[in-house]
Scaffold this motif. Structure first.
Motif, short mmCIF file in Angstrom:
data_model
loop_
_atom_site.label_atom_id
_atom_site.label_comp_id
_atom_site.label_asym_id
_atom_site.label_seq_id
_atom_site.Cartn_x
_atom_site.Cartn_y
_atom_site.Cartn_z
N UNK A 102 -9.13 -5.99 -2.03
CA UNK A 102 -8.16 -7.04 -2.32
C UNK A 102 -6.74 -6.48 -2.17
N UNK A 103 -6.54 -5.29 -2.69
CA UNK A 103 -5.22 -4.65 -2.56
C UNK A 103 -4.95 -4.35 -1.08
N UNK A 104 -5.99 -3.96 -0.36
CA UNK A 104 -5.83 -3.69 1.09
C UNK A 104 -5.38 -4.97 1.81
N UNK A 105 -6.03 -6.09 1.48
CA UNK A 105 -5.68 -7.37 2.13
C UNK A 105 -4.23 -7.75 1.80
N UNK A 106 -3.85 -7.58 0.53
CA UNK A 106 -2.47 -7.93 0.13
C UNK A 106 -1.47 -7.07 0.91
N UNK A 107 -1.81 -5.79 1.03
CA UNK A 107 -0.90 -4.88 1.74
C UNK A 107 -0.79 -5.29 3.22
N UNK A 108 -1.90 -5.74 3.79
CA UNK A 108 -1.85 -6.16 5.21
C UNK A 108 -0.93 -7.37 5.37
#
Ligand code: NAI
Ligand code: CS2
Length: 488
Positions: free
Chosen positions: A345-351
């Motif tokens: 989820x954090x990865x998606x937000x960062x993307x």
């Protein structure tokens, strides 16, 4: 032209003794990405850790100008990171030599690859440079360049052919083998590279293929840094930063990631000292990046282009597109992954944050390029996962339908789309020979190099794609995306 002694003081420049560099890596594919990624890592290693790993930069197909440009300026180029607080620019000094087959001749390239000091051949030639069938990873023996190389192994044209010829020379001369490291966006890019080289070798001599398998390594990598194609606007901005023109300059986002399979037969630079992760198995990282980042990029590229958005950052101004990308990443791609220690989820937000960067000007048209080479690893592997697991994949289906509308060649304003794809002729033929709608969908799905042999016959795949295609045709991309995210 870049002149080190005339640069403004805020530009980082090579402070190390460039004459100490040994040319130990031959890089094939001197495009925008390599200049801003692997070369920056090597430059930091040289300036911060006294590394002597230098590069010979090689282009085989296209990119003549880039090679000519750096020859003019002592093999230097600048890289600007476009950060929120402004641009940070450095001049990279790790290249010692630059060659193009059309300028310097094939012999010069093979000579460089056969230099005893070369320990690594690294590659960024785009997916199509491997001359493989994207759906299977196998060498495309019907490929024009591969056909040529089978007939004329001593004067090869393709990437696998040139590397193979160099391997043979080194073997004949008793020189140490090198590692071949792909940095292109493909899952198991090391395996793909190994496959195409071994299969081409086997066309000549089975024993040669066996020898290569035993003596060379083909480490896989996951690479990440958004480096849009350089435009005249980029060059003008770079001139402002540098106080002089740099035709070989490139601008990118600040983000940098590199995960490397630690499997090198003749040594490697200490990349871990500049933030690379050296691991035993890259595949989980590759799949995560290809499906979440590149998969959402392609979704935004096709639907965004159809909706009239020129850049990824323009798509991010549309909340429905943001929601669509996030849904694709978290609901349809994340469940297919095998990473265990990463907060997706954090990865998606960062993307999403990275996509919002307005300075990047990353064209949807650029990402839409070469779709036939990208769809299998970005979307179709996940779709197969959902088919096996009995789950739905509406956003992936909308993506596939968006690609089909895009390769149909006419945009929503009735203007022609400039399609750039190695299978462009085949796509155009399938489109021209079919009526828009179900017939066209079937004709495109029957391209086995992309979709394999099963998907076209699976109603659980064909139906949602057909429904999404009809929505795109009837309502247009903006409304179809909006409808797709509403009930979610
Ligand atoms: P580019 O268009 O600037 O450069 C393409 C390079 O590939 C050129 O050096 C060209 O000579 C070579 N090439 C093209 N077709 C070839 C062929 N058939 N045979 C041999 N060489 C060929 O593209 P860029 O931005 O450097 O990207 C290249 C690849 O790097 C991408 O396709 C991707 O796989 C990978 N990559 C790119 C990123 C980016 O943001 N630009 C980020 C992560 C990976
Ligand atoms: C993009 C990638 O052009 C494309 O297809 O999805 O080049 C993307 O920008 C990089 O993989 C980011 O690391």
């Amino acid at each position: 032209m870049l002149l080190l002694n005339k640069l403004p003081s805020n530009v980082v420049r090579p402070t190390y003794d460039r004459s100490r560099l040994k040319t130990r890596i031959a890089h094939i594919g001197f495009g925008a990405f390599h200049r801003a990624h692997q070369a920056v890592a090597a430059d930091r290693l040289a300036s911060e850790h006294a590394s002597d790993w230098g590069y010979v930069e090689i282009n085989l197909v296209g990119g003549e100008q880039q090679i000519a440009d750096i020859k003019q300026q002592d093999h230097l180029w600048s890289v600007s990171e476009m950060a929120a607080d402004g641009w940070h620019t450095r001049v990279v000094g790790v290249a010692t030599q630059a060659l193009h087959v059309s300028i310097d001749g094939l012999e010069a390239v093979l000579d460089a690859l056969s230099d005893p000091d070369i320990a690594i051949v690294s590659i960024t030639v785009t997916e199509k440079g491997y001359c493989h069938h994207p759906a299977s990873g196998q060498l495309n023996t019907g490929h024009e360049m591969i056909q040529h190389d089978i007939r004329h192994p001593e004067t090869p044209r393709s990437l696998p052919g040139v590397i193979l010829a160099a391997i043979k020379r080194r073997r004949e001369r008793g020189l140490p083998p090198f590692s071949v490291m792909s940095c292109d966006n493909m899952p198991e890019n090391g395996h793909v590279t190994r496959n195409v080289i071994l299969q081409l070798a086997a066309e000549q001599d089975e024993e040669l293929a066996t020898w290569i398998a035993a003596h060379l390594s083909f480490p896989s990598t996951m690479v990440d840094r958004i480096v849009p194609a350089v435009t005249s606007e980029t060059l003008a901005q770079l001139t402002e930063q540098l106080g002089m023109a740099d035709p070989a300059g490139v601008a990118c986002e600040p983000f940098f990631q590199w995960v490397i399979e630690d499997n090198f037969v003749s040594g490697r630079p200490q990349w871990e000292r500049v933030g690379a992760e050296l691991v035993s198995d890259v595949l989980p990282y590759e799949e995560m990046k290809l499906r979440m980042l590149n998969g959402s990029h392609s979704l935004l590229a096709y639907l965004g282009y159809l909706a009239g958005y020129d850049h990824i950052s323009d798509c991010m101004q549309d909340d429905n597109f943001v929601r669509a990308a996030r849904h694709l990443m978290l609901a349809e791609q994340a469940p297919t992954l095998r990473t265990t220690d990463i907060d997706l989820e954090a990865y998606a937000d960062a993307l999403i944050q990275r996509y919002r960067n307005p300075a990047l000007k990353h064209r949807t048209w650029q990402i839409a390029m070469d779709g036939t080479q990208k769809l299998p690893q970005r979307w179709l592997d996940s779709i197969r996962w959902h088919l096996n697991n009995g789950s739905d994949f509406p956003m992936l289906a909308l993506g596939v339908a968006g690609w089909m509308r895009y390769v149909g060649g006419i945009d929503e304003q009735g203007k022609p789309i400039d399609i750039s794809d190695p299978l462009k002729d085949l796509l155009a033929q399938r489109v021209a020979q079919t009526a828009d709608g179900g017939e066209r969908i079937d004709a495109l799905l029957s391209i086995e190099a992309v979709f394999g042999t099963q998907l076209a016959h699976n109603p659980r795949f064909v139906e949602p794609v057909s429904t999404a295609y009809a929505a795109l045709t009837d309502q247009g991309a903006k409304a179809a995306v909006s409808a797709a995210v509403k009930p979610l």
